[in-house]
Design a protein around this motif. Structure first.
Motif, PDB file in Angstrom:
ATOM      1  N   ALA A 170      -4.098  -0.824   5.529  1.00  0.00           N
ATOM      2  CA  ALA A 170      -4.071  -1.996   4.644  1.00  0.00           C
ATOM      3  C   ALA A 170      -3.704  -3.252   5.427  1.00  0.00           C
ATOM      4  CB  ALA A 170      -3.079  -1.768   3.499  1.00  0.00           C
ATOM      5  N   GLY A 171      -3.008  -3.070   6.541  1.00  0.00           N
ATOM      6  CA  GLY A 171      -2.680  -4.216   7.392  1.00  0.00           C
ATOM      7  C   GLY A 171      -3.590  -4.265   8.612  1.00  0.00           C
TER       8      GLY A 171
ATOM      9  N   PHE B 216      15.343   3.864   4.083  1.00  0.00           N
ATOM     10  CA  PHE B 216      15.233   5.299   3.830  1.00  0.00           C
ATOM     11  C   PHE B 216      15.975   5.701   2.554  1.00  0.00           C
ATOM     12  CE2 PHE B 216      13.761   5.647   8.219  1.00  0.00           C
ATOM     13  CZ  PHE B 216      12.723   6.551   8.045  1.00  0.00           C
ATOM     14  N   SER B 217      16.943   4.876   2.132  1.00  0.00           N
ATOM     15  CA  SER B 217      17.634   5.216   0.888  1.00  0.00           C
ATOM     16  C   SER B 217      16.796   4.867  -0.322  1.00  0.00           C
ATOM     17  CB  SER B 217      18.954   4.463   0.762  1.00  0.00           C
ATOM     18  OG  SER B 217      19.481   4.183   2.002  1.00  0.00           O
ATOM     19  N   GLN B 218      15.725   4.146  -0.106  1.00  0.00           N
ATOM     20  CA  GLN B 218      14.964   3.699  -1.269  1.00  0.00           C
ATOM     21  C   GLN B 218      13.597   4.341  -1.368  1.00  0.00           C
ATOM     22  OE1 GLN B 218      15.259  -0.576  -2.218  1.00  0.00           O
ATOM     23  NE2 GLN B 218      16.382  -0.653  -0.302  1.00  0.00           N
ATOM     24  N   ASN B 219      12.844   4.241  -0.299  1.00  0.00           N
ATOM     25  CA  ASN B 219      11.484   4.767  -0.365  1.00  0.00           C
ATOM     26  C   ASN B 219      11.070   5.201   1.034  1.00  0.00           C
ATOM     27  OD1 ASN B 219       8.626   5.011  -0.375  1.00  0.00           O
ATOM     28  ND2 ASN B 219       8.595   3.865  -2.300  1.00  0.00           N
ATOM     29  N   GLU B 220      10.938   6.492   1.178  1.00  0.00           N
ATOM     30  CA  GLU B 220      10.674   7.048   2.502  1.00  0.00           C
ATOM     31  C   GLU B 220       9.343   6.575   3.071  1.00  0.00           C
ATOM     32  OE1 GLU B 220      10.098  11.284   2.761  1.00  0.00           O
ATOM     33  OE2 GLU B 220      11.371  11.286   4.536  1.00  0.00           O
ATOM     34  N   LEU B 221       8.341   6.534   2.225  1.00  0.00           N
ATOM     35  CA  LEU B 221       7.015   6.169   2.717  1.00  0.00           C
ATOM     36  C   LEU B 221       6.983   4.706   3.146  1.00  0.00           C
ATOM     37  CD1 LEU B 221       4.202   7.137   3.272  1.00  0.00           C
ATOM     38  CD2 LEU B 221       3.588   6.600   0.911  1.00  0.00           C
ATOM     39  N   VAL B 222       7.614   3.847   2.352  1.00  0.00           N
ATOM     40  CA  VAL B 222       7.663   2.440   2.729  1.00  0.00           C
ATOM     41  C   VAL B 222       8.452   2.308   4.030  1.00  0.00           C
ATOM     42  CG1 VAL B 222       8.456   0.146   2.075  1.00  0.00           C
ATOM     43  CG2 VAL B 222       7.459   1.655   0.342  1.00  0.00           C
TER      44      VAL B 222
ATOM     45  N   MET C 272       2.274  13.183   5.349  1.00  0.00           N
ATOM     46  CA  MET C 272       2.878  11.861   5.437  1.00  0.00           C
ATOM     47  C   MET C 272       2.071  10.963   6.358  1.00  0.00           C
ATOM     48  SD  MET C 272       6.684  10.716   6.458  1.00  0.00           S
ATOM     49  CE  MET C 272       7.209  10.848   4.787  1.00  0.00           C
ATOM     50  N   LYS C 273       1.584  11.541   7.451  1.00  0.00           N
ATOM     51  CA  LYS C 273       0.803  10.736   8.387  1.00  0.00           C
ATOM     52  C   LYS C 273      -0.407  10.128   7.683  1.00  0.00           C
ATOM     53  CE  LYS C 273      -1.837  10.846  12.642  1.00  0.00           C
ATOM     54  NZ  LYS C 273      -3.088  10.393  12.028  1.00  0.00           N
ATOM     55  N   CYS C 274      -1.014  10.942   6.845  1.00  0.00           N
ATOM     56  CA  CYS C 274      -2.192  10.523   6.111  1.00  0.00           C
ATOM     57  C   CYS C 274      -1.886   9.277   5.276  1.00  0.00           C
ATOM     58  CB  CYS C 274      -2.590  11.676   5.208  1.00  0.00           C
ATOM     59  SG  CYS C 274      -4.296  11.698   4.838  1.00  0.00           S
ATOM     60  N   GLN C 275      -0.754   9.314   4.576  1.00  0.00           N
ATOM     61  CA  GLN C 275      -0.390   8.193   3.718  1.00  0.00           C
ATOM     62  C   GLN C 275      -0.005   6.967   4.544  1.00  0.00           C
ATOM     63  OE1 GLN C 275       2.571  10.311   1.277  1.00  0.00           O
ATOM     64  NE2 GLN C 275       1.224   9.931  -0.463  1.00  0.00           N
ATOM     65  N   VAL C 276       0.742   7.212   5.627  1.00  0.00           N
ATOM     66  CA  VAL C 276       1.133   6.080   6.482  1.00  0.00           C
ATOM     67  C   VAL C 276      -0.109   5.453   7.119  1.00  0.00           C
ATOM     68  CG1 VAL C 276       2.405   5.421   8.557  1.00  0.00           C
ATOM     69  CG2 VAL C 276       3.469   6.930   6.866  1.00  0.00           C
ATOM     70  N   ASP C 277      -1.066   6.303   7.490  1.00  0.00           N
ATOM     71  CA  ASP C 277      -2.332   5.783   8.031  1.00  0.00           C
ATOM     72  C   ASP C 277      -2.966   4.811   7.050  1.00  0.00           C
ATOM     73  OD1 ASP C 277      -2.162   7.151  10.355  1.00  0.00           O
ATOM     74  OD2 ASP C 277      -3.575   8.744   9.812  1.00  0.00           O
TER      75      ASP C 277
ATOM     76  N   LYS D 115       0.841  -1.200   0.000  1.00  0.00           N
ATOM     77  CA  LYS D 115       0.000   0.000   0.000  1.00  0.00           C
ATOM     78  C   LYS D 115       0.883   1.260   0.000  1.00  0.00           C
ATOM     79  CE  LYS D 115      -3.844   2.230   0.139  1.00  0.00           C
ATOM     80  NZ  LYS D 115      -4.802   2.107  -0.955  1.00  0.00           N
ATOM     81  N   ALA D 116       1.913   1.231   0.843  1.00  0.00           N
ATOM     82  CA  ALA D 116       2.809   2.379   0.933  1.00  0.00           C
ATOM     83  C   ALA D 116       3.488   2.628  -0.406  1.00  0.00           C
ATOM     84  CB  ALA D 116       3.844   2.160   2.030  1.00  0.00           C
ATOM     85  N   ARG D 117       3.891   1.559  -1.045  1.00  0.00           N
ATOM     86  CA  ARG D 117       4.580   1.696  -2.336  1.00  0.00           C
ATOM     87  C   ARG D 117       3.635   2.289  -3.377  1.00  0.00           C
ATOM     88  NH1 ARG D 117       8.119  -3.029  -2.594  1.00  0.00           N
ATOM     89  NH2 ARG D 117       9.572  -1.631  -1.565  1.00  0.00           N
TER      90      ARG D 117
END
Lengths: 190, 298, 676, 165, 339
Positions: free
Chosen positions: B107-108, B48-54, B97-102, A182-184
């Motif tokens: 999803a989990g 963190f070097s690849q995808n901050e959100l992930v 960012m919080k919104c997206q992490v939420d 989802k994050a991706r």
């Protein structure tokens, strides 16, 4: 100090870096004092010091920056960040540059991207990192010579019971993978 | 005192000595550690070097897993500590960012409210929450005669630690003074061990390791105290290679601070994971302290 | 009777007219707002022609109220009040509408700016109708002045006033006047001996017939207001009877207790338990430091008392409170140095040969602890290389975001002294070299010529961790030479940290006592940064020198003189006008609930226990209006800011949102009541 | 009125010494901000009476700003603490009346903080824009049913009277 | 009274949304009621005597000399009567707290018609109403339409409905004050129109307690303390409304060790009673720490609207709580859509 968020910056690269870094807008306040480059344990090895990188970002020299080795020399020790008189999140900007370089296929001067990829692939598979797996795969594919050199050390580690040959897997890998997927998807980057 | 415990991947394998000694020491001091159920890797510096959100989402899963019984999460590893703490701060300060992490957590089937969990480093717990009185009261084997060089490394003190000076930390120094050790005040105690550079570019990494060993050696340290598995690995496992590279002959044992703290508290050295380090620590410790009584305790 | 309001909308050239349709606003007000008799727009209202327009209309149309929509009232309120006065209208029947700073200058959209201007004008018109004529009040100005702080700025101010024939009280918290300037060796860029140019001024002040010098004394309390302040000063016990002491110095000589002098000598030298801070101290009366005196420690010794030829020692002396009355106060409380320990990576306090600039001043001062010899802490080795680190705690968001202003020049001066007195190599590590006063750039050029080396880069750390043999036993200054773009390490013997200039730690507290405020950084806020730099928002309180912001000696002296000139002006005039904006309690309505009694920080509200009512002492009231809004009975009124005026202003500001809603007025006509 | 076109009307009470000057400074520095706040000058934030805020809301303001010197920096030494207390009490009451907290904001801005004030204004306007119009008078209105009912009463009484007559 | 007797005036007394306490208080003037009868013919007073609306309707406009009108305006019928009495009276007096400022019925303004009906016709323990029957303003029967008054969402004060000449505050107005007012009317010594007939100071003026400067660390509720009988109740932390409340009652409540609840309404010239009280109480809180201040307020004053606007919500600047659009389908919803 408050960043000027009203004006648009001429450098597209600068705008991109700001957008990609939490609190990245502080970069425009760089005084070019060099306390970052002076503090960096690897500063002497960098193509350009962080200070110079910031000047190049402002000058829109994207190619020069993203193909440099600077961010790959960053060891995330945070000395630059904690000493920066302008409170610029320098280490985080280095992470942003790493991400941009990987995305844009410009990361040439380091094996770090390969290490990172091996690491995160394993985490995504098992939920935990797996030192032996990382070391064997990453070294095998990227640095076979080095593998030979460090094999002695690896053997000692193994003898001391410090190298597990099988990974630990978390119970709810599916949940973790759902979160990652989802994050991706939301981040629109790989 | 009761904390959720996030050991981190290294403590499961390569740095089991740390995990072992942490559990033994805290048990001795009456601190309850409840291991976080089904925790996942914090991603170290690699995500963190690849995808901050992930990266943030992966870490946030751990924060979300802390149950309502706990509001303090203790992490002994530097990278884990920083990542957990940094993520909580990012989520608190950056609503987008919080919104997206939420959404990712959702999803989990999880959710997390920034600020609910206080991420603490083990040293902070011992220094602040347990405190000098309780620790001193439990010392059965004072460390007098042993010269220890506290090594803080980077990410425990920078940039977000909040309990010690990021440039010149002193809390571990003070703690070992409580234990009676001769604490070596050497200048590079918060400098970098090279981190993952040992995997990427050895010459640079070896130079960083050499600086630390050399300084501690100049100040005549008997042992270096570590607080992070990566630091311990680099200084210990690579010590031989560094000697080979520079023609030096350092032979400095690198132990986790909890191991030596355990010795002072009279815990059996085997229970503290001694013997797993490549540069053996036991002989030095036994010779400097009164060998017969060391590690004979509980 | 309905009021006749005149409305004047200023173009301010294109400053307002560029963004606000001023013609439209004027026309709209004239046609749509009730009671507006005249409404005009004009190019420059503040010009004499603009003012005349108002005056003529008042006379011709019999205007009873005036609204001027132009710039901030802080700029031109006085101008238009005067114009109204000239035409015979009470000046307080004029209201200014700020459509420049608050409108045209901050909005891009012309329609939105015009709409806002209408609302602001409408608010003013509704308000002005309820304004009442007020008479300004005048009070006499006491000819005495209080100067707080005996550094160079305070000394200058004191002398200017005393020479003009006015009495001055000079209060200094240290045992001697002189301030930081007395500690310096040389001054830049002229390289005059600091003490040589300062001490004549000090003794002049000490001997001046118009000056009452109160050293070792602190400001305790200030009450009253411009023209007549009442001040309490705490004279700390010296344990030496001031009038009996001849300053012979025998007591100091014979005192057996030596202590580290962390004040004047900045920790570089010693003093006795009874001491004068330095040989040229004014007054020449020592003080006993009760913290270190043997008598105060264990009731023994009394050597000074036994040997004093005039019996001036008094161990029982107590602090004394002195009451004085003055008309004006000049704050010249100065600065204090940044604590360089706050930047541990520079090693101060840990690495012996790292010095603060003040320590180094004492080190190279001929009257200092080493008689001017530049040596390391071991007391004998001359350094072969010296690094001077700029911006230590300045230009740093973690400490002080501002530039301390004087450090670049001070660093050049110290560099010169090292070059002059030793063979050492000198490095200066700077971010930007700031040498922007008369003859300063020339001094920089001189040092370039003298071989001082300049490295452009903020020092990252100073360490004793050697990486190679050449670094062994040295202090290594690590930084990026930003002009080369490489990280460099410089092994040196001595490091001098140019610490920031910081406000006095108690500046805020002192400011509160006098009713003046500090900026976020802690410097006193001047009335206007450009046009009124020594006055403050509180009438009768002036600021001079570094308490207002970092500055060098010439600027401090200039400010001291400027503040004195302002005070002289006040004294010459003899009377000062006080705005009649004060609170008043309707005693008939007051029930004596006493809620307002502790609302006033100036104690302007007194309670009459017999009549069971509270009263405002008009002379003490400063017009904040806090009691007005605290009064539960609504019987305190605030002149010029009454509830009625503000309610009307709110209603006017919302002219486009508000319509009468009550059935009583709305549909009285439409709703039937009963059959005939 | 559609959401897009909603332009909040906001009344701002600014103290003479700090925040009014901050607004002046924002002007001289040309720091652009939203044009929705109509500024009313008071000598001190301590003069701001809760009734000013209530009046403004009742008269059609969608939001209110109260601005003063930073705590500890009041020109009148300590009066902004009183403003702070009253603001707390007012918010407590407004909550009870269903007025969203973000409509009424207390801001500290020193005379040097034009930028800060401009940002606070933009923030307040954005917050109120998100909340939508307040239109308080609409809360009191009754619709046409009331007028009809009044007419019905007259009508019925008329009929009754006709019968008795 | 003898002069007045010569030209006997006409007096009307009407009640709208109120409890009847004002009439009781009127009767409390005791035998002086006979003097009233001597001065006035009571032409209309449904509370104590039979009378018909149509008789009033038939009167000439302004035929009634004085009308004492108590109660707020909650229904269309009450509004009609207010208009009628206004038309037929020379002097209309808002009699008592309800007519002047809404009083307790005005607290209904924290709700709306739907929620009030829900409570009254559904939620109370004794109600059995499975069909969810509600009063209808119009009911069609074979004979035609039957009308009931429309119940308003918002209670209005008398002067929000019709122009009012004088106000007599209090819940209820104290009998001696009523008598003083009547005397003033009879003697023609009335203040200028629009005024309140009463004191121009507050309850503290008549309260015998000793008062000092005030600094309050915590507000307390009456059951939490046994107050000292000599000193100001507010200084003891009790929320006493005396400082903000018009004098006239004789400080009845403080006299019996109970804090003033504010029934006499605001002092002369005050537009919003609650604002005065909240400003005054907040001003004397003894703290400079925002968090502590919030805590003092929230713990000490759990019901701010009920505390500050117990009697005057309908007359306050805001008059009522924010009416949610979704709360009702009737008039309220339509009204909220106006914009």
């Amino acid at each position: 100090m408050v960043a000027d968020t009203h004006g648009a910056h001429r450098s597209k690269f600068l705008r991109d870096v700001i957008a990609d870094t939490p609190d990245g807008e502080k970069i425009v306040h760089c005084l070019q004092c060099g306390s970052c480059g002076g503090s960096c344990p690897n500063g002497a090895e960098m193509d350009y010091t962080p200070r110079a990188i910031f000047a190049m970002i402002a000058a829109d020299r994207r190619e020069d920056v993203l193909t440099s080795n600077t961010m790959w020399q960053c060891v995330s020790c945070y000395f630059c960040t904690s000493r920066c008189p302008q409170d610029i999140p320098i280490t985080e900007i280095m992470y942003s540059l790493k991400r941009m370089a990987i995305r844009e296929g410009k990361a040439r001067k380091s094996d770090a991207p390969a290490l990172a990829k091996t690491f995160t692939d394993l985490v995504e598979k098992y939920g935990r990192s797996f030192e032996f797996g990382i070391a064997s795969r990453y070294l095998l594919f990227n640095r076979p010579m080095s593998m030979l050199k460090s094999s002695g050390m690896g053997m000692s580690m193994f003898a001391k019971g410090r190298l597990a040959l099988t990974p630990t897997r978390i119970k709810n890998v599916k949940q973790l993978q759902a979160i990652i997927n989802k994050a991706r998807e939301l981040s629109q980057h790989d | 005192m009761k904390y959720a415990y996030y050991p981190g991947c290294s403590l499961e394998a390569g740095s089991a000595a740390y995990d072992k000694s942490v559990r033994a020491v805290l048990d001795q001091l009456g601190v309850e550690l409840d291991e976080l159920n089904d925790w996942n890797c914090c991603g170290a510096t690699e995500y963190f070097s690849q995808n901050e959100l992930v990266a943030t989402s992966v870490i946030a899963r751990n924060l979300a897993l802390v149950d309502s019984e706990h509001d303090q999460l203790v992490a002994p590893c530097a990278a884990c500590f920083l990542n957990l703490k940094k993520t909580d701060k990012l989520l608190a300060e950056h609503p987008a960012m919080k919104c997206q992490v939420d959404a990712a957590l959702a999803a989990g089937g999880l959710s997390y409210k920034p600020g609910r969990v206080h991420v603490r480093h083990l040293l902070d717990i011992l220094y602040t929450d347990v405190g000098p009185e309780a620790i001193k009261a439990k010392v059965v084997q004072p460390l007098s005669g042993l010269r220890v060089a506290p090594y803080y490394g980077c990410q425990i003190v920078r940039p977000l630690n909040g309990f010690d000076n990021p440039e010149y930390p002193m809390k571990l120094d003070e703690m070992f003074e409580w234990l009676g050790a001769e604490v070596v005040d050497y200048p590079v105690k918060a400098h970098c061990c090279g981190g993952h550079m040992t995997q990427i570019s050895e010459p640079e990494a070896f130079e960083l390791i050499r600086r630390l060993l050399q300084s501690a050696d100049e100040y005549k340290a008997d042992v270096i105290l570590c607080m992070c598995p990566m630091c311990q690995l680099n200084l210990d496992a690579y010590q031989g290679r560094v000697n080979g590279h520079f023609g030096t002959s350092f032979k400095l044992p690198i132990v986790f601070f909890t191991q030596l703290l355990g010795v002072a508290l009279g815990i059996d050295m085997k229970k503290l994971g001694f013997g797993k380090e490549l540069v053996s620590a036991e002989p030095v410790i036994r010779s400097k302290l009164d060998g017969s009584s060391v590690g004979a305790g509980t | 009777m309905a009021e006749k309001v005149g409305v004047y909308v200023c173009h301010c050239g294109s400053n307002i007219a560029g963004k606000v349709d001023v013609e439209d606003v004027a026309k709209w007000a004239g046609e749509n707002v009730k009671d507006v008799a005249v409404s005009r727009d004009y190019k420059f209202m503040c010009s004499s022609l603009g003012q005349k327009l108002v005056e003529d209309d008042i006379k011709e149309h019999g205007l009873t109220r005036v609204v001027v929509a132009a710039c901030s009232p802080h700029l031109h309120e006085k101008t238009f009040r005067r114009a109204c006065s000239n035409a015979g209208l009470n000046p307080y029947l004029m209201e200014m509408t700020n459509i420049r700073e608050h409108c045209s200058w901050v909005h891009k959209d012309r329609a939105a700016a015009t709409e806002k201007a209408r609302a602001l004008v409408s608010a003013s018109i509704e308000r002005v109708k309820f304004q009442e004529p007020l008479e300004p009040m005048f009070v006499d100005v006491n000819r005495a002045t209080l100067v707080i702080g005996g550094g160079i700025a305070g000394l200058q101010a004191t002398l200017e006033l005393a020479d003009a024939g006015y009495p001055v009280y000079l209060v200094e918290r240290q045992p001697s006047i002189g301030g930081h300037m007395a500690q310096f060796d040389k001054t830049f860029p002229t390289l005059d001996c600091s003490a040589c140019i300062l001490t004549p001024k000090m003794s002049e002040v000490g001997q001046h017939e118009n000056v009452t010098l109160l050293t070792y004394a602190e400001l305790e309390e200030v009450s009253g207001s411009v023209g007549s302040f009442k001040v309490k000063i705490r004279q700390k016990a010296r344990h030496v009877v001031f009038d009996d002491c001849t300053g012979c110095g025998i007591c100091v000589e014979k005192c057996p207790r030596k202590v580290l002098d962390t004040e004047f000598e900045a920790g570089m030298g010693n003093r006795k338990a009874i001491y004068m801070p330095f040989p040229q101290a004014v007054p020449r009366v020592p003080v006993i430091d009760t913290e270190s005196c043997i008598w105060f420690e264990r009731q023994k010794c009394r050597a000074c008392e036994k040997l004093c030829p005039t019996n001036a020692i008094d161990f029982d002396q107590q602090d004394e409170l002195i009451d004085i009355e003055v008309g004006n106060i000049i704050m010249a409380t100065g600065w204090e140095p940044f604590d360089t320990r706050k930047i541990p990576q520079y090693g101060y306090g840990r690495l012996a040969n790292v010095y603060t600039s003040l320590e180094f001043e004492r080190l190279c001062n001929a009257a200092g602890p080493t008689n001017g010899k530049i040596v390391l802490r071991d007391g004998k080795t001359e350094p072969k290389s010296v690094a001077i680190v700029h911006c230590v705690g300045s230009r740093d968001e973690r400490h002080n975001p501002y530039c301390s202003g004087v450090c670049c020049m001070a660093a050049l001066k110290l560099g010169h002294l090292v070059v002059e007195k030793t063979d050492a190599e000198v490095y200066s590590f700077y971010i930007d070299m700031r040498t922007n006063q008369k003859n300063y750039e020339e001094f920089y050029q001189r040092l370039l010529g003298e071989g001082m080396r300049f490295v452009r880069g903020k020092v990252a750390e100073v360490t004793d961790a050697a990486r190679k043999p050449s670094e062994q036993g040295k202090l290594i200054v690590q930084c990026e030479d930003t002009l080369v773009g490489r990280q460099q390490r410089y092994p040196v013997d001595m490091v001098i940290l140019m610490g920031a200039i910081e406000p006095q730690r108690d500046a805020r507290e002192m400011g509160l006592k006098c009713g003046i405020s500090c900026s976020m950084d802690g410097w006193y806020t001047e009335r206007h940064p450009k046009l009124d730099p020594v006055a403050t928002m509180t009438d009768g309180i002036f600021v001079a020198g570094t308490c207002q912001g970092p500055k060098d000696i010439p600027a401090s002296v200039a400010q001291g003189a400027a503040a004195a000139a302002r005070v002289s002006g006040m004294i010459t005039k003899g009377k000062v006008m006080i705005e009649p904006i004060v609170a008043k309690i309707d005693e008939e309505g007051c029930s004596g609930c006493r809620i307002c009694n502790n609302m006033c920080p100036y104690n302007a509200i007194e309670y009459d226990a017999e009549a069971q009512v509270s009263r405002v002492i008009t002379a003490l009231c400063k017009g904040c209006g806090t009691c007005v809004s605290a009064c539960p009975a609504g019987v305190i009124s605030g002149a010029h800011f009454s509830d009625r005026q503000i309610f009307a202003q709110i209603q006017g500001a919302l002219w486009d949102a508000w319509q009468p809603q009550d059935a009583a007025s709305q549909d009285a006509e439409t709703v039937p009541v009963s059959a005939p | 009125m559609s959401e897009q076109k909603f332009e909040p009307k906001i009344v701002g009470f600014l103290c003479n010494w700090c925040s009014y000057r901050a607004a002046d400074l924002a002007g001289s520095a040309r720091i652009q901000h939203a044009p929705n706040v109509r500024i009313i000058r008071v000598m001190c934030s301590g003069r701001v009476d809760p009734s000013f805020v209530l009046k403004a809301l009742a008269m059609g303001a969608d939001g209110v700003m109260i601005a003063g010197c930073h705590p500890g920096e009041c020109h009148y030494l300590e009066q902004n603490y009183k403003a702070m207390r009253r603001f707390g009490m007012l918010q407590h009451t407004l909550r009870g009346l269903g007025v969203e907290e973000k409509r009424v904001q207390l801001v500290w801005a020193s005379a040097a903080e034009g930028q800060r004030l401009a940002e606070a204004i933009d923030q307040l306007v954005a917050d109120v824009r998100e909340l939508g119009p307040l239109h308080w008078a609409g809360n009191w209105e009754e619709n046409g049913e009331r007028l009809q009912a009044l007419e019905d009463i007259v009508h019925e009484h008329q009929e009754a009277m006709e019968v008795t007559a | 009274m003898s002069e007045a007797a010569a030209t006997k005036g006409k007096l009307a007394i009407y009640w709208a949304a109120s409890c009847g306490g004002c009439e009781i208080s009127l009767l409390g003037i005791d035998t002086k009621i006979l003097d009233v009868a001597e001065a006035f013919d009571v032409v209309f007073c449904p509370c104590i005597a039979d009378g018909k609306v149509r008789d009033v309707e038939k009167m000439q406009d302004g035929e009634i000399d004085v009308c004492l009108f108590n109660g707020g305006i909650r229904t269309s019928e009450q509004e009609y009567m207010a208009r009628l009495m206004r038309k037929k009276s020379k002097v209309l007096i808002a009699f008592g707290s309800c007519a002047s400022e809404g009083c307790i019925p005005g607290l209904g303004n924290l709700h709306n018609r739907e929620t009030i009906f829900e409570d009254s016709y559904q939620e109370t323990a004794s109600t059995d109403n499975p069909q969810r029957v509600r009063p209808q303003s119009v009911t069609e029967v074979d004979e035609g339409k039957l009308h009931l008054p429309v119940f308003y969402d918002t209670l209005k004060t008398l002067d929000q409905t019709v122009p009012v000449d004088y106000y007599l505050p209090g819940c209820p107005p104290e009998s001696p004050r009523i008598w003083e007012a009547i005397e003033a009317i009879v003697a023609g010594k009335l203040p200028p129109p629009g005024a309140v007939i009463g004191e121009h100071t507050t309850v503290c003026d008549t309260c015998p307690r000793t008062r000092d400067e005030k600094k309050i660390k915590a507000f307390k509720r009456t059951w939490e303390v046994l107050p000292d009988e000599e000193t100001c109740l507010l200084e003891q932390g009790l929320v006493c409304c005396g400082p903000a409340t018009r004098a006239g009652c004789g400080a009845l409540c403080p006299a019996v060790n109970s804090p003033c609840i504010g029934c006499y309404g605001p002092n002369q010239g005050v537009e919003d009673y609650g604002a005065r009280l909240m400003s005054a109480l907040a001003s004397v809180i003894d703290s400079e720490d925002p968090e502590e201040i919030d805590q003092i307020i929230e713990q000490g004053i759990p019901d701010p609207v009920g505390t500050f606007y117990r009697f005057s919500l309908a007359a306050s600047h805001l008059r009522r709580s924010k009416r949610e659009v979704a709360a009702g389908n009737g008039p309220s919803a339509a009204a909220a859509d106006v914009r």
